[in-house]
Design a protein around this motif. Structure first.
Motif, PDB file in Angstrom:
ATOM      1  N   ASN A 263       4.704  -4.193  44.103  1.00 36.68           N
ATOM      2  CA  ASN A 263       3.592  -4.283  43.161  1.00 36.68           C
ATOM      3  C   ASN A 263       3.620  -3.116  42.163  1.00 36.68           C
ATOM      4  N   LYS A 268       7.607  -9.185  40.801  1.00 35.50           N
ATOM      5  CA  LYS A 268       6.673 -10.256  41.133  1.00 35.50           C
ATOM      6  C   LYS A 268       6.996 -10.890  42.492  1.00 35.50           C
ATOM      7  N   GLN A 271       7.862 -14.727  43.051  1.00 35.46           N
ATOM      8  CA  GLN A 271       8.757 -15.242  42.007  1.00 35.46           C
ATOM      9  C   GLN A 271      10.104 -14.519  41.997  1.00 35.46           C
ATOM     10  N   GLN A 272      10.071 -13.183  42.187  1.00 35.22           N
ATOM     11  CA  GLN A 272      11.317 -12.417  42.177  1.00 35.22           C
ATOM     12  C   GLN A 272      11.790 -12.048  43.580  1.00 35.22           C
TER      13      GLN A 272
END
Length: 339
Positions: A263, A268, A271-272
């Motif tokens: 974070n 992300k 998503q990543q």
């Protein structure tokens, strides 16, 4: 205030000490009127039985010992709740000790509990425990012992745990079916059996799905699998293996540490990179993103371990054979936003 004795009650009522004792225990050969008089006076004088004297007579302490690696983790808090619920049913006191994941302290605490003449011991082994002579001492004292969560397979006693290897296998298989291929493992230290089994489950899931095991994707948590381990290993993983697309962590706290790092770095989730934890601590559903995890039934582990221990205490008291049990409780996958 002086402690009220059976003799004082007997003197005031003009009856024998034996009659007072029988009345308090509801013996049928004592009249109801005498029972009522004795009990009323006992309440008025705030009489409480001398538990030490009772223990000497019955050769029971009505106490069990509980040694935990830590009491800070949500999982062990749930374990304690399960044990205390079972103990309360049987009017047992529980002495709770914390080994702080230290073998030497665990040994001292075993000696302490034996010196207190506890009727049985519940134990989750420390991360440092790899030698078990102190447990043989428990058996030499003829004291029932039940291991739970972090167990030793070579010790001949009852055990309550989960199938850590299968649970880890299911978690990593879930990630693979979601399409993740470069899955890192933030594993526990090399000593505890559950840490070993979770690593083996991770490795087997990769092999069964034709993904080559890569030791450079395994990062060891040296500080007893805590929050800082997760944060630091996430930093290290991104520096050494930036193509990682998922992390399977040995505990939720490690996973939460990793989430904090990602974070902060603006990486992300999911998503990543996807994050998967283990235990389903209450924090897992409070953080952002909410953490996918293995649900480990801490309350039921504690309740089951205590129930087995009390059965063994009863069998010992009544000269009945004790049959050791190895119980594996079911786990399940909890899917949340981090995957």
């Amino acid at each position: 205030m002086k402690e009220t004795t059976l003799k004082q009650i007997a003197t005031e009522l003009g009856i024998s000490i034996t009659t007072v004792s029988k009345a308090l225990k509801n013996y049928p050969d004592v009249s109801e009127s005498t029972k009522k008089a004795v009990k009323d006076l006992a309440i008025a004088l705030h009489y409480t039985p001398n538990s030490f004297a009772v223990n000497l007579r019955t050769k029971e302490s009505k106490t069990i010992g509980l040694i935990l690696p830590t009491v800070l983790h949500d999982f062990f808090s749930n374990v304690i709740d399960g044990i205390l619920e079972e103990a309360e049913k049987r009017n047992y006191l529980v002495i709770i000790l914390q080994s702080n994941e230290k073998y030497e302290l665990e040994k001292k605490q075993i000696d302490l509990l034996l010196s207190k003449r506890v009727d049985g011991i519940l134990l989750s082994l420390s991360n440092e425990t790899g030698e078990f002579h102190h447990l043989k001492t428990v058996f030499e004292h003829n004291t029932p012992l039940v291991l739970f969560d972090k167990i030793a397979k070579i010790i001949n006693c009852s055990k309550v745990s989960i199938n850590d290897k299968k649970a880890a296998y299911d978690a990593v298989t879930y990630l693979i079916k979601k399409g993740y291929k470069k899955i890192a493992h933030f594993r526990g230290s090399y000593m505890p059996q559950n840490s070993i089994d979770r690593f083996l489950g991770y490795k087997k899931a990769l092999e069964d799905h034709d993904i080559t095991y890569d030791s450079s994707l395994v990062f060891v948590c040296d500080n007893n699998t805590d929050f800082e381990d997760g944060y630091e290993n996430a930093r290290k993983a991104m520096a050494e293996q930036p193509e990682i697309d998922a992390v399977f962590a040995v505990t939720d706290l490690v996973a939460i540490g990793a989430i904090k790092y990602f974070n902060e770095m603006g990486i992300k989730i999911p998503q990543q990179i996807a994050i998967f934890g283990f235990s389903n601590w209450f924090m897992s559903s409070l953080i952002t993103p909410k953490l996918s995890t293995v649900d480990q039934p801490g309350f039921e582990i504690g309740r089951t371990a205590a129930a087995i221990l009390f059965d063994e205490i009863y069998s010992k008291k009544n000269n009945l054979p004790i049959v050791f049990q190895s119980i594996e409780l079911e786990t399940s996958i909890i899917e949340r936003q981090s995957t």
